[in-house]
Design a protein around this motif. Structure first.
Motif, PDB file in Angstrom:
ATOM      1  N   ASN A 103       2.610  -4.358  -3.351  1.00 46.67           N
ATOM      2  CA  ASN A 103       2.701  -5.684  -3.948  1.00 46.67           C
ATOM      3  C   ASN A 103       1.589  -5.864  -4.972  1.00 46.67           C
ATOM      4  N   GLY A 104       1.949  -6.291  -6.160  1.00 50.47           N
ATOM      5  CA  GLY A 104       0.966  -6.598  -7.197  1.00 50.47           C
ATOM      6  C   GLY A 104       0.055  -5.432  -7.533  1.00 50.47           C
ATOM      7  N   ARG A 105      -1.235  -5.722  -7.635  1.00 46.89           N
ATOM      8  CA  ARG A 105      -2.231  -4.718  -8.027  1.00 46.89           C
ATOM      9  C   ARG A 105      -2.478  -3.647  -6.966  1.00 46.89           C
ATOM     10  N   ALA A 106      -1.935  -3.822  -5.777  1.00 49.02           N
ATOM     11  CA  ALA A 106      -2.091  -2.808  -4.738  1.00 49.02           C
ATOM     12  C   ALA A 106      -1.500  -1.473  -5.189  1.00 49.02           C
TER      13      ALA A 106
ATOM     14  N   GLY B 194       2.428 -10.872   0.163  1.00 52.04           N
ATOM     15  CA  GLY B 194       0.997 -10.755   0.433  1.00 52.04           C
ATOM     16  C   GLY B 194       0.486  -9.437  -0.116  1.00 52.04           C
ATOM     17  N   PHE B 195      -0.749  -9.408  -0.548  1.00 46.49           N
ATOM     18  CA  PHE B 195      -1.319  -8.205  -1.151  1.00 46.49           C
ATOM     19  C   PHE B 195      -1.172  -6.986  -0.243  1.00 46.49           C
ATOM     20  N   TRP B 196      -1.408  -7.163   1.041  1.00 48.18           N
ATOM     21  CA  TRP B 196      -1.328  -6.078   2.016  1.00 48.18           C
ATOM     22  C   TRP B 196       0.038  -5.991   2.694  1.00 48.18           C
ATOM     23  N   GLY B 197       1.004  -6.780   2.239  1.00 47.92           N
ATOM     24  CA  GLY B 197       2.305  -6.790   2.884  1.00 47.92           C
ATOM     25  C   GLY B 197       2.283  -7.513   4.216  1.00 47.92           C
TER      26      GLY B 197
END
Length: 108
Positions: A32-35, A98-101
């Motif tokens: 997700n996103g910058r991850a 969410g950034f971390w899923g």
């Protein structure tokens, strides 16, 4: 030959294949996103490849368990780190926001 169903795709793979590698090789948006740019590249330390899995996969290893026991993850949720998971049979993979899923809203 097991199949992985994720993001509307059904992907055949070898038994024992690493889930992260299978998903990325077939263009599935695992991060997700910058991850996508700053993940740990399969070390099991960042937790950004967390997914929900239905089906037969390898047992949880210590890296997966340890990372998901730390915030923002919740060890009581049925998530796994794709980078620490081997496909054993047919599976369906779900990714959350969410950034971390770690979110509550299903992305795919």
């Amino acid at each position: 030959m097991p199949t992985v169903t994720a993001q509307g795709k059904t992907i055949p793979c070898d038994a024992g294949a690493n889930l992260r590698q299978v998903l990325l090789a077939h263009g599935v948006d695992l991060y997700n996103g910058r991850a996508e740019l700053i993940n740990c590249r399969s070390l099991g330390t960042c937790g950004t490849c967390a997914v929900e899995i239905q089906g037969e996969v390898s047992a949880v290893n210590w890296k997966d368990r340890a990372r998901r026991s730390l915030p923002p993850h919740d060890s009581t949720r049925a998530l796994r780190l794709a980078c620490q998971t081997q496909v054993q049979g047919d599976i369906t993979v779900t990714k959350y926001d969410g950034f971390w899923g770690q979110g509550q809203t299903i992305l795919w």
